[in-house]
Write an enzyme that holds these catalytic residues in place. Structure first.
Site, PDB file in Angstrom:
ATOM      1  N   GLY A  20     -17.500   0.750   0.723  1.00 49.51           N
ATOM      2  CA  GLY A  20     -17.986   1.074  -0.297  1.00 49.51           C
ATOM      3  C   GLY A  20     -18.750   2.260   0.284  1.00 49.51           C
ATOM      4  N   ARG A  44     -14.474  -0.431   7.467  1.00 48.47           N
ATOM      5  CA  ARG A  44     -14.187  -1.237   8.604  1.00 48.47           C
ATOM      6  C   ARG A  44     -14.882   0.241   9.551  1.00 48.47           C
ATOM      7  N   PHE A 102       0.496   2.077   0.962  1.00 50.73           N
ATOM      8  CA  PHE A 102       1.210   3.156   1.425  1.00 50.73           C
ATOM      9  C   PHE A 102       2.400   2.986   0.220  1.00 50.73           C
ATOM     10  N   SER A 110       8.110  -2.934   7.915  1.00 47.78           N
ATOM     11  CA  SER A 110       8.608  -4.069   8.748  1.00 47.78           C
ATOM     12  C   SER A 110       7.508  -5.222   8.367  1.00 47.78           C
ATOM     13  N   TYR A 152      -0.187  -2.151 -12.062  1.00 49.82           N
ATOM     14  CA  TYR A 152       1.009  -2.815 -11.561  1.00 49.82           C
ATOM     15  C   TYR A 152       0.770  -4.238 -10.996  1.00 49.82           C
ATOM     16  N   PRO A 193      -7.764   0.180 -12.637  1.00 50.83           N
ATOM     17  CA  PRO A 193      -7.657   1.874 -13.384  1.00 50.83           C
ATOM     18  C   PRO A 193      -6.229   1.996 -13.658  1.00 50.83           C
ATOM     19  N   GLY A 194      -5.817   3.639 -14.254  1.00 55.17           N
ATOM     20  CA  GLY A 194      -4.863   3.754 -13.574  1.00 55.17           C
ATOM     21  C   GLY A 194      -4.922   4.940 -12.548  1.00 55.17           C
TER      22      GLY A 194
HETATM   23  C1  HXC Z   1       5.750   2.188   6.319  1.00 58.23           C
HETATM   24  C2  HXC Z   1       3.617   1.800   7.636  1.00 58.23           C
HETATM   25  C3  HXC Z   1       2.795   3.306   6.740  1.00 58.23           C
HETATM   26  C4  HXC Z   1       3.671   3.784   5.840  1.00 58.23           C
HETATM   27  C5  HXC Z   1       1.259   1.843   8.359  1.00 58.23           C
HETATM   28  N1  HXC Z   1       2.501   0.862   8.445  1.00 58.23           N
HETATM   29  N2  HXC Z   1       1.951   3.031   7.555  1.00 58.23           N
HETATM   30  N3  HXC Z   1       5.215   1.062   6.921  1.00 58.23           N
HETATM   31  N4  HXC Z   1       4.841   3.222   5.783  1.00 58.23           N
HETATM   32  N5  HXC Z   1       2.908   5.358   5.080  1.00 58.23           N
HETATM   33  C6  HXC Z   1       2.776   0.471   9.071  1.00 58.23           C
HETATM   34  C7  HXC Z   1       2.571   0.636  10.799  1.00 58.23           C
HETATM   35  O1  HXC Z   1       3.692   0.656  10.828  1.00 58.23           O
HETATM   36  C8  HXC Z   1       1.914  -1.157  10.865  1.00 58.23           C
HETATM   37  O2  HXC Z   1       3.644  -1.952  11.116  1.00 58.23           O
HETATM   38  C9  HXC Z   1       1.194  -1.608   9.958  1.00 58.23           C
HETATM   39  O3  HXC Z   1       1.543  -0.864   8.784  1.00 58.23           O
HETATM   40  C10 HXC Z   1       0.227  -1.346  10.327  1.00 58.23           C
HETATM   41  O4  HXC Z   1      -0.016  -0.239  10.698  1.00 58.23           O
HETATM   42  P1  HXC Z   1      -1.450   1.195  11.332  1.00 58.23           P
HETATM   43  O5  HXC Z   1      -1.303   1.704  10.962  1.00 58.23           O
HETATM   44  O6  HXC Z   1      -1.705  -0.015  12.563  1.00 58.23           O
HETATM   45  O7  HXC Z   1      -2.533   0.349  10.114  1.00 58.23           O
HETATM   46  P2  HXC Z   1      -4.130   0.178  10.089  1.00 58.23           P
HETATM   47  O8  HXC Z   1      -4.560   1.920  11.137  1.00 58.23           O
HETATM   48  O9  HXC Z   1      -4.789  -0.911   9.472  1.00 58.23           O
HETATM   49  O10 HXC Z   1      -4.276   1.235   8.699  1.00 58.23           O
HETATM   50  C11 HXC Z   1      -3.801   0.451   7.464  1.00 58.23           C
HETATM   51  C12 HXC Z   1      -3.312   1.100   6.717  1.00 58.23           C
HETATM   52  C13 HXC Z   1      -3.495   2.731   5.995  1.00 58.23           C
HETATM   53  C14 HXC Z   1      -3.066   0.371   5.043  1.00 58.23           C
HETATM   54  C15 HXC Z   1      -1.666   2.104   6.404  1.00 58.23           C
HETATM   55  O11 HXC Z   1      -3.103   3.465   4.682  1.00 58.23           O
HETATM   56  C16 HXC Z   1      -5.603   2.272   5.117  1.00 58.23           C
HETATM   57  O12 HXC Z   1      -6.022   2.386   6.861  1.00 58.23           O
HETATM   58  N6  HXC Z   1      -5.473   1.585   4.228  1.00 58.23           N
HETATM   59  C17 HXC Z   1      -6.687   1.700   3.849  1.00 58.23           C
HETATM   60  C18 HXC Z   1      -7.120   2.727   2.890  1.00 58.23           C
HETATM   61  C19 HXC Z   1      -6.127   2.742   1.977  1.00 58.23           C
HETATM   62  O13 HXC Z   1      -5.068   2.259   1.675  1.00 58.23           O
HETATM   63  N7  HXC Z   1      -6.661   3.613   0.297  1.00 58.23           N
HETATM   64  C20 HXC Z   1      -5.158   3.929  -0.805  1.00 58.23           C
HETATM   65  C21 HXC Z   1      -6.160   2.895  -2.005  1.00 58.23           C
HETATM   66  S1  HXC Z   1      -5.118   3.441  -2.740  1.00 58.23           S
HETATM   67  P3  HXC Z   1       4.507  -2.230  12.919  1.00 58.23           P
HETATM   68  O14 HXC Z   1       5.527  -3.008  12.111  1.00 58.23           O
HETATM   69  O15 HXC Z   1       4.909  -0.691  12.966  1.00 58.23           O
HETATM   70  O16 HXC Z   1       3.423  -2.393  13.572  1.00 58.23           O
HETATM   71  C22 HXC Z   1      -4.567   2.665  -4.675  1.00 58.23           C
HETATM   72  C23 HXC Z   1      -3.957   2.808  -5.217  1.00 58.23           C
HETATM   73  C24 HXC Z   1      -3.341   1.825  -6.530  1.00 58.23           C
HETATM   74  O17 HXC Z   1      -5.046   0.498  -3.980  1.00 58.23           O
HETATM   75  C25 HXC Z   1      -2.695   2.353  -7.866  1.00 58.23           C
HETATM   76  C26 HXC Z   1      -2.526   3.927  -7.987  1.00 58.23           C
HETATM   77  C27 HXC Z   1      -2.297   4.213  -9.639  1.00 58.23           C
HETATM   78  P1  NAP Z   2      -9.646   4.912  -0.644  1.00 58.04           P
HETATM   79  O1  NAP Z   2     -10.957   5.631  -0.677  1.00 58.04           O
HETATM   80  O2  NAP Z   2      -9.570   4.233   0.453  1.00 58.04           O
HETATM   81  O3  NAP Z   2     -10.409   3.423  -0.957  1.00 58.04           O
HETATM   82  C1  NAP Z   2     -10.491   1.718  -0.051  1.00 58.04           C
HETATM   83  C2  NAP Z   2     -11.286   1.219   0.797  1.00 58.04           C
HETATM   84  O4  NAP Z   2     -11.355   0.202   1.341  1.00 58.04           O
HETATM   85  C3  NAP Z   2     -11.776   2.690   1.467  1.00 58.04           C
HETATM   86  O5  NAP Z   2     -13.616   3.332   2.093  1.00 58.04           O
HETATM   87  C4  NAP Z   2     -11.595   1.806   3.214  1.00 58.04           C
HETATM   88  O6  NAP Z   2     -12.572   1.678   4.125  1.00 58.04           O
HETATM   89  C5  NAP Z   2     -11.772   0.126   2.720  1.00 58.04           C
HETATM   90  N1  NAP Z   2     -10.980  -0.937   3.389  1.00 58.04           N
HETATM   91  C6  NAP Z   2     -10.049  -0.620   4.522  1.00 58.04           C
HETATM   92  N2  NAP Z   2      -9.163  -1.996   4.883  1.00 58.04           N
HETATM   93  C7  NAP Z   2     -10.617  -2.592   4.598  1.00 58.04           C
HETATM   94  C8  NAP Z   2     -11.019  -3.599   5.556  1.00 58.04           C
HETATM   95  N3  NAP Z   2      -9.456  -4.569   6.420  1.00 58.04           N
HETATM   96  N4  NAP Z   2     -12.259  -4.337   5.706  1.00 58.04           N
HETATM   97  C9  NAP Z   2     -12.841  -3.885   5.013  1.00 58.04           C
HETATM   98  N5  NAP Z   2     -12.413  -2.358   4.139  1.00 58.04           N
HETATM   99  C10 NAP Z   2     -11.184  -2.050   3.854  1.00 58.04           C
HETATM  100  O7  NAP Z   2      -9.164   4.175  -2.352  1.00 58.04           O
HETATM  101  P2  NAP Z   2      -9.402   4.459  -3.004  1.00 58.04           P
HETATM  102  O8  NAP Z   2      -9.116   5.227  -4.938  1.00 58.04           O
HETATM  103  O9  NAP Z   2     -11.193   4.649  -3.698  1.00 58.04           O
HETATM  104  O10 NAP Z   2      -9.555   3.046  -3.740  1.00 58.04           O
HETATM  105  C11 NAP Z   2     -10.194   1.732  -4.889  1.00 58.04           C
HETATM  106  C12 NAP Z   2      -9.912   1.151  -4.763  1.00 58.04           C
HETATM  107  O11 NAP Z   2      -8.921   1.114  -6.074  1.00 58.04           O
HETATM  108  C13 NAP Z   2      -8.617   0.294  -4.405  1.00 58.04           C
HETATM  109  O12 NAP Z   2      -8.994  -1.769  -4.281  1.00 58.04           O
HETATM  110  C14 NAP Z   2      -7.563   0.792  -4.916  1.00 58.04           C
HETATM  111  O13 NAP Z   2      -6.470  -0.616  -4.860  1.00 58.04           O
HETATM  112  C15 NAP Z   2      -8.493   0.808  -6.948  1.00 58.04           C
HETATM  113  N6  NAP Z   2      -7.602   1.953  -6.898  1.00 58.04           N
HETATM  114  C16 NAP Z   2      -7.163   3.154  -7.068  1.00 58.04           C
HETATM  115  C17 NAP Z   2      -6.692   3.945  -7.645  1.00 58.04           C
HETATM  116  C18 NAP Z   2      -7.094   5.345  -8.122  1.00 58.04           C
HETATM  117  O14 NAP Z   2      -5.922   6.255  -8.379  1.00 58.04           O
HETATM  118  N7  NAP Z   2      -7.393   5.812  -7.169  1.00 58.04           N
HETATM  119  C19 NAP Z   2      -6.084   3.656  -8.855  1.00 58.04           C
HETATM  120  C20 NAP Z   2      -6.399   2.003  -9.163  1.00 58.04           C
HETATM  121  C21 NAP Z   2      -6.447   0.813  -8.026  1.00 58.04           C
HETATM  122  P3  NAP Z   2     -12.303   1.870   5.500  1.00 58.04           P
HETATM  123  O15 NAP Z   2     -10.537   2.384   6.203  1.00 58.04           O
HETATM  124  O16 NAP Z   2     -13.938   2.242   6.519  1.00 58.04           O
HETATM  125  O17 NAP Z   2     -12.505   0.533   5.757  1.00 58.04           O
END
Ligand code: HXC
Ligand code: NAP
Length: 286
Positions: A20, A44, A102, A110, A152, A193-194
């Site tokens: 949030g 986090r 990602f 991995s 998806y 959501p899209g």
């Molecule tokens: C391949 C990757 C990678 C990448 C990380 N890894 N990023 N592999 N491509 N881009 C691998 C690392 O090499 C590592 O594996 C493992 O994943 C863990 O990586 P860390 O960086 O240590 O993890 P961490 O710091 O906990 O970060 C988690 C995360 C990061 C998921 C990688 O992106 C994150 O914090 N995301 C939170 C917010 C988020 O993703 N928001 C977007 C949501 S959008 P190894 O083997 O090297 O140890 C969404 C929209 C969907 O969902 C629909 C859209 C239309």
């Molecule tokens: P975002 O800002 O990156 O939101 C993701 C949030 O999840 C961050 O605040 C992150 O905060 C939190 N998070 C990640 N790992 C966590 C963990 N282990 N524990 C607790 N919190 C964690 O991206 P967003 O676009 O707003 O996405 C929100 C939601 O919408 C997600 O479910 C995503 O899949 C969905 N969605 C987004 C889109 C789009 O186009 N934006 C489309 C379809 C669906 P911390 O890093 O501080 O933990």
């Protein structure tokens, strides 16, 4: 782009939103605060949720509690729920919004990269759901879950395979518990959501030059991406008592994107009128 529900729709309600502090979670939380909710945000990064809490309190005048929690850690989730109850008395709804994602060819991942996404998306959602659900059931309280998935979740998608697996599981969880826990007056719904521009999604799904090469709006029949308030309106409705008879539903908000891209002949929109005229004339001649 205006708020849809009537003033005070969330008065006396406490809502927890995972993830949030940023992006869509922050926008949905802001709107619920404007509607009178008490808000609990968690993720986090404690500095991020603390900053969001004070910003939202200032702009809306509502009450926001920030509690750090990694949704992969059950004990930390229990702490969020206990803190929320201590501060506000009772929790009425949980919005499972936290996610990790990602893009990558799957063969380059991995097993830890796969785990990290599935653990946040699926395990994080079922841990929070289990903890909040057990709490409501033991106290004989009603509750509402809203889970954020993607389109998806049912089509699958290349290049985001861990996310697709996680979101598909969340959709199955939503539909399963909607039926099983209805007897406890616990509702479960989802939103798919899209594209909605957020820093978190755009930086990971359109990194580097990709943002110049791929315009998400091009794939969408309405030719535009979503506005945060549009999603906030839908989320607030699904978490409010106005949707009391909606249970086990997933509502898509994508401008027609996924249907367009599944439709065999959708690409015929590229045919200009002059070509349709020529085709029609030749049909009439025969
Ligand atoms: C391949 C990757 C990678 C990448 C990380 N890894 N990023 N592999 N491509 N881009 C691998 C690392 O090499 C590592 O594996 C493992 O994943 C863990 O990586 P860390 O960086 O240590 O993890 P961490 O710091 O906990 O970060 C988690 C995360 C990061 C998921 C990688 O992106 C994150 O914090 N995301 C939170 C917010 C988020 O993703 N928001 C977007 C949501 S959008 P190894 O083997 O090297 O140890 C969404 C929209 C969907 O969902 C629909 C859209 C239309
Ligand atoms: P975002 O800002 O990156 O939101 C993701 C949030 O999840 C961050 O605040 C992150 O905060 C939190 N998070 C990640 N790992 C966590 C963990 N282990 N524990 C607790 N919190 C964690 O991206 P967003 O676009 O707003 O996405 C929100 C939601 O919408 C997600 O479910 C995503 O899949 C969905 N969605 C987004 C889109 C789009 O186009 N934006 C489309 C379809 C669906 P911390 O890093 O501080 O933990």
């Amino acid at each position: 782009m205006e708020g849809m529900l009537k003033e005070g729709s969330f008065k006396g309600k406490t809502i927890i939103i995972t993830g949030g502090g940023t992006g869509l979670g922050k926008s949905m939380g802001k709107y619920m605060l404007e509607l009178g909710a008490n808000l609990v945000i968690t993720s986090r990064k404690s500095d991020v949720i603390e900053a969001t809490a004070s910003e939202l309190q200032k702009t809306t005048g509502g009450k926001v509690l920030a509690v750090p929690c990694d949704v992969r850690k059950y004990e930390e989730i229990l702490n969020v729920i206990e803190s929320a109850e201590r501060e506000f008395g009772q929790v009425h709804g949980v919005l499972n919004n936290a996610a990790g994602n990602f893009i990558s060819p799957t063969e380059r991942l991995s097993h830890r990269a796969f785990d990290i996404v599935v653990d946040i998306v699926l395990k994080g959602t079922y841990y929070f759901t289990l903890a909040a659900g057990k709490n409501w059931i033991s106290k004989k309280q009603q509750g509402t879950f809203l889970n954020i998935v993607t389109t998806y979740a049912w089509t699958g998608s290349g290049y985001v395979v861990p996310s697709a697996c996680g979101k598909a599981g969340v959709l199955a969880l939503t539909r399963s518990l909607a039926v099983e826990w209805a007897k406890y007056k616990i509702r479960c719904n989802a939103i798919a959501p899209g594209p909605f521009p957020t820093e978190g999604a755009w930086s990971r799904l359109l990194p580097g030059d990709l943002v110049k090469k791929f315009d998400p709006a091009e794939r969408i029949p309405l030719k535009r991406v979503g506005e945060h308030q549009e999603l906030a309106n839908l989320a607030a409705y699904l978490m409010s008592d106005f949707s009391a008879n909606i249970n086990g539903e997933v509502i898509t908000i994508d401008g027609g994107e996924w249907l367009r891209n599944g439709g065999e002949f959708s690409h015929l929109e590229l045919i200009p009128n002059s070509m349709w005229d020529a085709l029609e004339n030749s049909r009439k001649k025969n």
